[in-house]
Structures are given as C-alpha cells and as structure tokens.
Scaffold this active site. Structure first.
Site, PDB file in Angstrom:
ATOM      1  N   ASP E  40      -3.305   1.960  -3.371  1.00 41.91           N
ATOM      2  CA  ASP E  40      -3.050   0.725  -4.234  1.00 41.91           C
ATOM      3  C   ASP E  40      -4.496  -0.033  -4.636  1.00 41.91           C
ATOM      4  O   ASP E  40      -4.353  -1.004  -5.236  1.00 41.91           O
ATOM      5  CB  ASP E  40      -1.802  -0.343  -4.003  1.00 41.91           C
ATOM      6  CG  ASP E  40      -2.211  -0.867  -2.544  1.00 41.91           C
ATOM      7  OD1 ASP E  40      -2.963  -0.432  -1.794  1.00 41.91           O
ATOM      8  OD2 ASP E  40      -1.422  -1.920  -2.576  1.00 41.91           O
ATOM      9  N   HIS E  45      -8.617  -3.645  -5.460  1.00 42.92           N
ATOM     10  CA  HIS E  45     -10.177  -3.785  -5.159  1.00 42.92           C
ATOM     11  C   HIS E  45     -11.183  -3.270  -6.465  1.00 42.92           C
ATOM     12  O   HIS E  45     -12.189  -3.484  -6.512  1.00 42.92           O
ATOM     13  CB  HIS E  45     -10.663  -3.069  -3.915  1.00 42.92           C
ATOM     14  CG  HIS E  45      -9.977  -3.468  -2.695  1.00 42.92           C
ATOM     15  ND1 HIS E  45      -9.814  -2.652  -1.712  1.00 42.92           N
ATOM     16  CD2 HIS E  45      -9.140  -4.458  -2.536  1.00 42.92           C
ATOM     17  CE1 HIS E  45      -9.238  -3.391  -0.672  1.00 42.92           C
ATOM     18  NE2 HIS E  45      -8.651  -4.359  -1.148  1.00 42.92           N
ATOM     19  N   TYR E 166       0.107 -11.751   3.886  1.00 43.52           N
ATOM     20  CA  TYR E 166      -1.391 -11.844   3.838  1.00 43.52           C
ATOM     21  C   TYR E 166      -1.586 -13.347   3.800  1.00 43.52           C
ATOM     22  O   TYR E 166      -1.159 -13.917   2.942  1.00 43.52           O
ATOM     23  CB  TYR E 166      -1.985 -11.109   2.645  1.00 43.52           C
ATOM     24  CG  TYR E 166      -2.357  -9.578   2.581  1.00 43.52           C
ATOM     25  CD1 TYR E 166      -2.026  -9.045   3.883  1.00 43.52           C
ATOM     26  CD2 TYR E 166      -2.492  -9.060   1.706  1.00 43.52           C
ATOM     27  CE1 TYR E 166      -2.280  -7.724   4.022  1.00 43.52           C
ATOM     28  CE2 TYR E 166      -2.695  -7.489   1.889  1.00 43.52           C
ATOM     29  CZ  TYR E 166      -2.622  -6.968   3.057  1.00 43.52           C
ATOM     30  OH  TYR E 166      -2.817  -5.438   2.896  1.00 43.52           O
ATOM     31  N   LYS E 200       3.829  -5.544   6.919  1.00 40.13           N
ATOM     32  CA  LYS E 200       2.528  -5.063   7.306  1.00 40.13           C
ATOM     33  C   LYS E 200       1.509  -6.113   7.483  1.00 40.13           C
ATOM     34  O   LYS E 200       1.388  -7.248   6.643  1.00 40.13           O
ATOM     35  CB  LYS E 200       1.971  -4.178   5.950  1.00 40.13           C
ATOM     36  CG  LYS E 200       0.673  -3.700   6.038  1.00 40.13           C
ATOM     37  CD  LYS E 200       0.026  -3.367   4.693  1.00 40.13           C
ATOM     38  CE  LYS E 200      -1.169  -2.475   4.641  1.00 40.13           C
ATOM     39  NZ  LYS E 200      -2.216  -3.396   3.900  1.00 40.13           N
ATOM     40  N   ILE E 201       0.734  -6.349   8.611  1.00 42.75           N
ATOM     41  CA  ILE E 201      -0.120  -7.246   8.758  1.00 42.75           C
ATOM     42  C   ILE E 201      -1.513  -6.510   9.134  1.00 42.75           C
ATOM     43  O   ILE E 201      -1.584  -5.492   9.601  1.00 42.75           O
ATOM     44  CB  ILE E 201       0.395  -8.217   9.909  1.00 42.75           C
ATOM     45  CG1 ILE E 201       1.105  -7.264  11.120  1.00 42.75           C
ATOM     46  CG2 ILE E 201       1.382  -9.063   9.354  1.00 42.75           C
ATOM     47  CD1 ILE E 201       1.569  -8.426  12.243  1.00 42.75           C
ATOM     48  N   SER E 242      -2.465  -2.336   9.344  1.00 40.52           N
ATOM     49  CA  SER E 242      -3.253  -1.921   8.354  1.00 40.52           C
ATOM     50  C   SER E 242      -4.481  -1.592   8.987  1.00 40.52           C
ATOM     51  O   SER E 242      -4.849  -2.076  10.057  1.00 40.52           O
ATOM     52  CB  SER E 242      -3.382  -2.730   7.040  1.00 40.52           C
ATOM     53  OG  SER E 242      -4.149  -4.129   7.831  1.00 40.52           O
ATOM     54  N   GLY E 243      -5.209  -0.689   8.316  1.00 46.54           N
ATOM     55  CA  GLY E 243      -6.464  -0.033   8.849  1.00 46.54           C
ATOM     56  C   GLY E 243      -7.612  -0.967   8.370  1.00 46.54           C
ATOM     57  O   GLY E 243      -8.655  -1.186   9.200  1.00 46.54           O
ATOM     58  N   GLY E 244      -7.515  -1.492   7.314  1.00 47.38           N
ATOM     59  CA  GLY E 244      -8.663  -2.390   6.651  1.00 47.38           C
ATOM     60  C   GLY E 244      -9.718  -1.370   6.243  1.00 47.38           C
ATOM     61  O   GLY E 244      -9.607  -0.018   6.312  1.00 47.38           O
ATOM     62  N   GLY E 270      -5.281   3.591   4.815  1.00 47.89           N
ATOM     63  CA  GLY E 270      -5.626   4.042   3.391  1.00 47.89           C
ATOM     64  C   GLY E 270      -7.276   4.455   3.536  1.00 47.89           C
ATOM     65  O   GLY E 270      -7.319   5.757   3.611  1.00 47.89           O
TER      66      GLY E 270
END
Lengths: 302, 302, 302, 302, 302
Positions: E40, E45, E166, E200-201, E242-244, E270
């Site tokens: 997404d 982004h 978030y 999801k954090i 999340s991976g960031g 992602g």
C-alpha cells in the site's frame, strides 16, 4: 471428453473465484475436482438415515470424517454450522445450505423455504451456499423468486451458489419421473439459466424412455452419453453428482468413474460415506480420491 | 403504411432513447428496424429445442451467430448472461429477460416469476429488459403487480422494457385461443396500456373467427390487415413479431415481409435461426436483413 | 512501448467491459483508443473560456462537434446532460461528470462536491462517470470518502469511473507544483490504488526538478520517458491526457503523438477543440484521428 | 432576439412540462412569459421590508395581490404556504422556496439551509420549487451537495426547480462584486450546469469593469447586450430577473422592457409590487402585463 | 516466552476463526505464524518507494513474489485488489486495506479516510481487512468513530480486523515521538481495547527515554523486554511487527528473531522484500521462514 470446464471459463468475480479455488484446489482432491460430504439429511429425511450407523447421528462424526478424509467441504444447515463448525473452521470448508424442509408433508407442491441467508454464510466463513430448487413443482414460481433474491445477494458478496436441482411435482411424474433423462436434463439447464455456479443433480435413469416427452422417448444414449448430455446442458455450470442411497463399494466406484469420466467436476456423497463406520468411510474416501478423482485433473491457465 | 412509429414519437427519456437508439441504429440492420436473437428456450421449453441442431445447446453458438450475423441483440436469462456475455460485452447488445419459467407445470394459471432485476440488467450493461406477461391468465393480477414494480424501476434507470405479451389461460382458450386476432389484439393493447416500450407478440391467426367475441367474429381482415390492426393497437409501442417454431426459408421470408410491411419495428427469431447450422443460419439472417429489413427504414428527425 | 494496456488486462465486470468497449471500439477512433470532448469548463472556469469562440457558449456546438467529429464521448455535468443530450442519445456517448465546482473560491482546500449520482448516469444512458479527485489537498480525506461511496455504487452498476486526478494544495506547491513529475506520478498511482478504471492527468513538466522531493529531484527522464513513467504508475488504469489551454496545431499534434506514443489510451481535448471554429475544429480532429490515433491500435483477444 | 427559449427546447419530463405549462400559459400573462410575486423577504431580510407598506406584513395581502393581479405564481417559504395558501389553492400557483436564512449572521460564508422538501411542495400542490444557490461562497461545496439531492428528488417527481443564483463571498467581492457582469454571467451558467429548470438572477452592472477578471474587464457590452449575454449563458434554462429594491414606475417599466427584450422568460418582482398600496400595485402590474409581457409571446410547436 | 497467544485463546466467532486459520495455517509459514507482504506504499508514500527496484512498480511483481514466496497474504487497497487479484484469487490470501491517504498534506492532524468497505472485502474474497488508526492524532475522535463502524460491520460478517496502530500528532512528538516505547505500548493497548483482532506496530525504540512520560522515562527494558512489553499490552490481539525501511540481511534476520522470540505472531515486511530483485526477495523470504518462523509454532487444541 478431455475438454473439462474450469474456473477460467466461467466469468467469475474475484470473490467467487477465490472461494471456488479454495474448494477445488485448496481442499479435497486438490486438482480441480470436488468431493463434498453433505449432512442435511437429518432435516430432509429425519433421523432415519442415521440408523444404519448410529454414530453418524452426531454431526461431529461427519466433521471428523470430512477432516480426516480430506473432503472438499461439508454441507450443513445453519444450526449445525453454528454448533459444530467452530473447531473445524478453516480446516474443512463449509457449504451453508440456505433452504430446507422436512419429508413430513406431501411433496406434491414441493418448496424448500429459506432457513438462512448469504450473510449468515459470510459470517460463518463459508465458501459456498447451497439451495434446493424444485424444478417443475407447482410452487416453482415462488421458488424461482426466492432463488433470485438469494442469487443476487450471493453475486454482490462474491459467494458461489450450488443449486440442488431436483425435478418434482405431478407434472414431472407424468412425464417419466424425477430421475428420467428428460427431467434431469431440464433441471441442469434450468440451474444454468437461473445463475447457479455449481449444480448438483442425480444420475439420469434410462429405463422407461417411452414415457418421456419427444424427442427423449427415442433417445439412444447409453449411460455415459446420458451423463455427458446433462453435463453439457449445465453449460458453464460446474456439475456435481449425488450418490443417493447407499451402494456397495464396487457400484459406488463405478458410479464415481461414470460421472467423472463424463465431465462432472465432482461428487457429493453423503449416506454412501457416513452410513459406513469411520474406518470404512475413510477407506472408500481414499479409494475414490486415489483411483477416480486423480484421473480427472483440471489445470488453470493463470 | 409508410407512417412508421419512430423513437421521435415515443416521449422517451434520454436514457431509454440512448439504449433504443443503440439497438435500432447502432446494431442489427441499423436503419431503425430490429432483428433479435432470443435464447431463453432452454428454460422455457427445456433442452428439447436444441435437438435439431446439437451445437445450439452451447449458448456460445448463439453468441457467435449474433455477432457474426449482426443481430440487434441477444436475449438471455441472468445465468446465461453472467456466464456467456463477457467476451461479447459491447459487441452484441444484451436484452436481459427478467422473468421465466419451465414448461413442466401446468399452464392453466400461467405466471412467470421474476428471476433477475432491472439493476442486474444495468450491472451487465444490457440495453433493454424483457418481461413475459400472460394476458388473461387467472394469475394476471399477480403478474400486473410484478410488472408494475419492474416498470417503475426501469423508468427510473432509463432502461427500455420489452414485453412478451402472451395470451394464456382457460378463458382465452374459450374465446378462440391464444393466437386468435382477438387475443393478440388485446395483448398488444394491454402492453401499451401498462407501459411497455416494445411489445413482442405472435402473428394473429384468422381461422376459426366464429369462436371469437363480437365483433371479432365478423372481421374481414386479411392477414396483412390483421397484422396492421395489432400494430395499431400497440400504439406508441414498438412491435416485434416472434418466429415461433421453425419454418422453411420461403415461409420465413414471407412472414418477415408480412410483419415488416404491416408496420412492425422488428422480428425476434430464435429457433428459426439457431436450429439451423451456423452457415445456413448466417445465410438466412443475411437474406432477411438484405431483402426485408432494408426495405423499411425509419429516419429520425434529430 | 508496444505492450499497451487493453480491456483484456483489467479484470472488468461484464457491464464495465460493455460500456468501455462501446467507448473504445464503437465510437471515436474505434481501435481501442479514445478521444473525448470535455465541456465542463463553463462550471469549472466560468463563461470566460467561451470568449475566443462565442458559438461554443451554446453546448449544442460541442454536441454537434462531437457527433460530426466522431468523438469517443462528451463530458457533461448533469444540467447540460439533461438539457442537451436527448437529440444525441445513443449517437454520441455521454460521460457524466459527477462532481464539480466554480473557480471563484480559493483553491487552498480544493474539494469538488458531488452534483449528481451514478444512478443519474445510468438513467441518462451514460457510458462512464467522471470524478475530480484533488490529490494532496487538505480536504483529501473528505474527497477520498466521497469517492469511495461513488466507486462502490459504480462497481455495483457496472459503470466505468474516470478520475480527473489533479494534485492541489499548498503542500504540493511547496514540493514543486501541481504539474511536476512528482505530483503527476503520485496522482496517477493514487487513482489506480483507489479504484479508477480510467485516469485523466496533465502532462508532467520537467523544469525545476531541484524543487522536487527525492529521488525525483535527480530524475534523468526526457519528456517521453516522463510520460511513460506516469502511464506505468497508473498500472492497469487506462490513461487519458488533457490538452489544457489552447495550443497551435503543430504543438497540439506533437503533444498527441507524445502521449499516445508513451502508452496513453487516449486524449481528452476540450478548449483545444471547441475554441476553434467548427470547420477548423473538425479539421484538427480528423488530423489527430488519422495521423495519431490510428498509429496506436489495441487489439483484444476475444 | 426573436429566438426565445420555449418549453419545446428543454427536454422536459411530462410532469415538469405540465407544471411549467400551467405557470407560463395557464396563469400570469399567459403567453409563455412569467411574472412572479416573491414573498420570502420576511425571512431573508426581516420585517424591515414591510415598513413602507404596513399591510404587506400580512401575507394575505400578497395572496390577494397575486390573485387579483393575475400573477404567474407566489413564492412562499413552507410556513407561509401552510398557513396562507389554502384559500388560494389552485387559483394562484405556488412556488415553494425550499431553503432560506436570515440576514442576521455574517454573509461571509453564505449558505442557505433546506427548510422544506420537494415532497412538501408536492403535498401542497406547488407548481415549482425554489432554491437559493450562493455561487462562489466558501460554503459552495455544501451548497452544491444540498442542491444535488434536491434536484434529483425534483427530477423524480416531475417538479420544476427555480434557482436563485446569487454570487457571494469575499472572492467574488475581490473580483468586482456580486452584481458584476462577471459574477452574474458565471452564476447563470452555474445554474444551467447544475440542472436548474429556471434561474433567477439580478441585472448585471457594467460599472467598474476594470476590477473584473479578464476578458470581462475589456467588455464593450451595453446594458441590453449584457442582459443578452447572461441569458445566453443560462442556455436552455428559463431566465427570470429580479426587481431588487423599489424603483419608480418609469424605471421599473424600463427595467422590465430591458429584461424581456433581451430574452428573459419573465420577471420576479416583490418589493416593487407589494411595497405599494394595493391599487397602485395592481395598476403597475397591469401596465407591465399589457405594455411589456404582451410584446414577448412564446408559441409552442405542439 | 513459550506461552504464545493462539486462536484458541481469542473468543473468535466461527467466521473470524475460519479466516484467521486460513491465514495462519493454510498459507505462509503454516504453523500459526504469519508473514504478510504489504503493498500500500504506492498510496501512502507515492511511487518513490519503487525507485530502488523498478519492477516493483507493477503490482504483479508483488503478487508473484507473494505466490512464489508463500506469503500469508498480500495487503492491497481496493483499486489494486480489483485489478490484480483475479489471477491469484484463492492462491494468495488478500488483506483489503480499508483506509488510506497520501503523504502530501501535513501529517499534523493525521487521519486516514475510508476508501473501501468490509463488504468490498467479502465481495473480493479477502481473509481480513486492514485499518490505519492514528493513535493520539488531533483527529483521533473522528478516527475512533470511523473505526467503530467498520469494526461492527466486520464483526457481523466474521471478518478479522488488522489495525495498523500508528502514534501520530504533535502531542506524541512532545512525549518522545511516534516510535518510543511509550507511544507503541499505548498504541498496542489501544488497538486491543477498541477491538482489533490483529495489531500491526513498529518496533519500539529505547533511546531518549528521558523525554517519555513517567514511568517510561525510568524503564530498564532491554530490546527484547520492550518487545515483550508491547506484545503483552496487545493482550489477546495477535501482534505483527512491520519492517519499515529497507535493512541489510543480517539486520532483517535479527529483527525477525527479536520480534518472534518476544511473542509476536508474525511479521509484515514490505519494502524489505519487494525492494529487492525477485531472486533475492525469494531467498530472504525462504530464510525468514526456515530460520525464524519455523522456530515459533503455535499448536491448536482442537
């Protein structure tokens, strides 16, 4: 007949395709064919069907058989789904039967009222809904209207619809009976025309042809040709054949071969499975998958 | 009769006009006349109608015939439309038939229940909807009510309504039968009165006039006058004549001339077309378009 | 770039495919490309745009231009569609613009409110709806929600959605402006992610790259590469480029070649067309169709 | 300008045509022109407007004036319509104003909320509804959305919509003010684009042109040309001009001539009428009808 | 921490359990852990995220990666789901993201508007929905309300809800920032309290503790303890990390071990995956599944 109907041919929405893919490739034989375990006979016939194998009276028996046997899906009315599926959720696909009736009143104006909704099926995580349509019944008009609403809701929610297409009523009896090739052929086409994604029919019988309307009364089909005929009448509708009352092993295997060889997508065998003790049921299930279903894979393009 | 009814005469909303224009000028003969290919017989009559030309059992046959023959539109029930129109979407116009029934139960209280909605037709990109109205049936009241709801929805969505106006029931049989000039004339007027944009009727028969109510029993119409009469009874409703069961080439051409010469807007020929092999069907289609339809253009003012 | 996006690649419902097929193959260039004539400037800019060619103030001028020039479709707000399309219904496809605003209030929090519904579009026989989405505006959240409802209704009714994806707001001005490659690229992707079937964007500008966010500030794209880039960002969304304010003939032809050569499906040229006298407008329309659009056909598999 | 807009040019539904015909041919001047008597100033301005002629404070005064003067219709908010129309029902047509506001809060973000519905108008037997749209106001988005819903309901019920198109807000003040030719021209077009059947505007002023946006700042229109310009911008929308604050007899007659000569369909004069004593009001009404309106008949084709 | 949360502990309805079972045991690692592939970022982004690996701009890249890599599911906005999932329907589970925004306007009052509905997710055959909740944003109230409606609809349809929790807004920045242990811990608990099934954090950061509110400013947690802490705060809500932005292989593997070892149910990586070429992405996917996920199986009782 090597040109089997596949999901690629059916103009399916993404949701219907996802759910049918799960049934046909994610569970059961896993090669595009289907082996369903129906357990709606307790309503349709009453507990009589459980006498041959008393443990089958407990729906947990069928759940366990479906899980251990690796079936494509279980068929339940709403009450059984609510009470018995939780532990099997996601492990055995659910087909929620949306209408039903008892065998107590006369079948003269056969009509099966809706007992649950497509939304119930979504809520329970089902992968398809089932509907019994009594083709030719004097109550046919009410039946068509009830089905039309359900079909539209299923379309909107991406839920595949399996139609039990059963000829019924005095008119059909006068024209050769509910299992005649005339009746079954017409029922298959009706399900296709009204928007079924999958149709469940009985094997057509070829005795007593003289009683049928023209040109069926002069048909030269053998058994395999008759099955092919009704599969073709279903067009771009996947076809399941029911097992009916319990057969011996050899007859059952022969029936499975006959149907699948003539282009059916799958089988929906209830009493033939769960009227046997668990071990025998699992054994015959394994034989059908290994010896029959494996012979009729459908490959997708994608 | 050179004073043909055109879209200019009909007080059409912009949406109905857009869709009828597409049918009458953007497809088919293209000169304001119509040649439809109906394929709802699999439901209405059963698969029997496909025996004379077995490939016709697969609706893809009719899709291909409609495309290659350049028909005004295909008539499908919802199930066939969902499964077979995708590849032809926009190339062949769709008329979605919104009600239907099988021929199995008795026709004594003929009523055709709704199997799909005007919204389905919109969703599938159809250019018109079809509805069978059994004029004179004991179930006429229910039929009128069902039609009224559908008509209102069609009006709100700019969707033209084609009414199959079929006299039915014992009362009509007692008064000369469903195809009598009395019955057909009444049916044409009924469709006009209830709000059809287009009406599909059968050719009126002129035998057995004595059995008809006054003053039809003393009618001096010849065939052409009888057709003109029913076209006039339809008023500002476009008239289509059906082909009925299969005729020889000469009879079919004569029938087409008779109808169009008497003021019909078009023909809706099913079995007469798709019961022939593809090449023959395309040949007779071309003849009808070239020799008949081209003779009866309707020019618009705009 | 020979690998143009076609209707076959887009997972379209039957209704959306029927309507897009009509636009792309039944009207306009007719080879899968599109040439739209928008006439919503009277609302968006006011009557000022009609001064260069006073007859253009009467929407009948654009209707006539669209018909005689053979455009893919006219873009109207609801009022013009209601008042001017009747005579052109079915002859010139309609794209109903569903939101709009005047240029009078400040554009700082640009938001274009809904002025008509998908149901209006269906009722008027439109083949697509248009929606202006102000990507990056402080009012973006309200815009996304308004669009989401409209998209869902369009999906349910098989109506294609064309998104005018316009970057707006102070944040976009601070990052290089509304026509920068950064802004246009983001807008194209946004339309794809939110569910547009077709996206209308402006040609990206490559001056002042240093003002753009990384890595756009170091982009080495020439004009053609920049156009390809935004077409690719639109993914399986058909791309239309707008003409903007009026250009000379050579510049306009060059712009058309640039866009179509880089993979656009079509052009939506308004002022560049109807700010010319009818004869000149028809002449330049013919040149674009003959010299440009004919070079970029899309063939379907079906 | 002899080419006046008539009902024949407007693509009206049967219901809208019936109601507009009643207004334009069954009442008032009766020759296709209109003379409305608005009485919504009690809400919009407060009782201040009644001071010059105290009897006018009682809405019965305006009812009587409308009846005896033979006006095209009275314009009332819902409360006045409920309380005062009963005795005049059918004798004087009603235009129900559906939104309104007081003059008390600041006009900076002018927005007129809905106070009644189209269904109220039907219930009261009104022949049209009125809506004030503040073109260019910062609240324009909310206004457009409110109007869109109302327009759709009016369309569905065959109720004509008269839009009071009033430029408002600081942006319009910065661009020359609410009565400038720029503002009025844009307002007329906006009403047309958004779907008004009739638009009520103020006479454009031609002073201070230099303050207007290009190319209005260089306009060479005289007064008559300016009125023709805005009438043309309204397209196929009937135009009414308001009288504004009270003028002397000669000025009023001149204004009426100016408007009607430039293509307006009618006048909507409130304070200029009911701020006079009954006899004077009737006298000037008669003069306008005899000396002005009679000069500008519109004949219908039908 | 051997006492991992499983579906057995969560009081799930049958439908939610069926769908979560499919995700956790029918796809991905298949042992009750999850490895999601989100795509997404094109909306959140902009296309900038695709520059490091240009093929990733085409969502078909991520579809192929998800299929070949055996991911638990793909995360798409509605537009991408409609256009790209058909060929993967049933083969790769879909998580439909129901809200989203661009990064263009200021994040000061971060709010992500709804772009699709739970019903869309059902229609597309999704197994879960995603929602971004900006904990602490000044727009939090609107966010909570929007989420409440969505959660209720998801509950009614048996659809699991994954909340992207978030922390955002100036208040959170003043209290140590969005990734502080204070912020993440609070976000995890908030998702649990409001009814997420899965949260999801981001990994909490332990630098700059002094800036945090008491008693977080005195925390003695090491990294593993901090992760355990937030997992515990999520209670009976499954936790994904999340991976960031993209990390090197060793750092990524270490992060995966850290999260899973501390009780997370899974990872949602992602850019760390699809910013690598396909072969590298598949290789690192395989390593994560083999070396990490396989170490943390969850067994069910049933």
């Amino acid at each position: 007949m090597s040109n089997f109907l596949t999901l690629d041919d059916m103009t399916l929405s993404t949701g219907k395709r996802a759910r049918l893919y799960r049934l046909l490739y994610g569970h059961g034989p896993g090669n595009g064919t289907a082996l369903f375990l129906p357990i709606d006979q307790g309503l349709e016939h009453g507990p009589v069907d459980f006498f041959p194998n008393p443990p089958s009276k407990d729906p947990a028996f069928q759940c366990e058989l479906a899980l251990r046997g690796g079936y494509t899906g279980l068929v339940f009315q709403i009450g059984l789904a609510e009470k018995y599926m939780h532990a099997y959720a996601g492990r055995v696909p659910l087909v929620l039967k949306l209408n039903g009736k008892t065998t107590i009143p006369s079948d003269d104006e056969a009509f099966s009222p809706q007992c649950a909704t497509v939304e119930d099926a979504v809520r329970l995580g089902a992968d398809a809904v089932g509907y019994t349509l009594y083709v030719g019944s004097p109550a046919q008009a009410e039946d068509f209207q009830q089905f039309a609403d359900l079909r539209a809701e299923a379309e909107a929610l991406g839920m595949p619809v399996i139609v039990w297409a059963y000829p019924r009523g005095s008119a059909i009896e006068e024209k050769g009976g509910r299992d005649s090739i005339y009746a079954v052929d017409y029922a298959a086409r009706t399900a296709c025309e009204l928007g079924a994604d999958v149709v469940k029919i009985n094997l057509p019988k070829l005795d007593n042809l003289a009683a049928l309307p023209k040109p069926y009364n002069a048909l030269a089909d053998d058994e395999a040709a008759a099955v092919r005929r009704v599969v073709e009448s279903a067009g771009r509708t996947l076809v399941l054949f029911s097992g009916g009352s319990k057969l011996g092993d050899d007859d059952l295997m022969a029936k499975a071969h006959l149907c699948m060889g003539a282009g059916a997508t799958g089988l929906i065998f209830g009493r033939n499975m769960w009227q046997r003790p668990m071990d025998e049921a699992l054994a015959i299930t394994a034989r059908i998958k290994t010896e029959v279903m494996s012979q009729y894979p459908r490959e997708l393009r994608g």
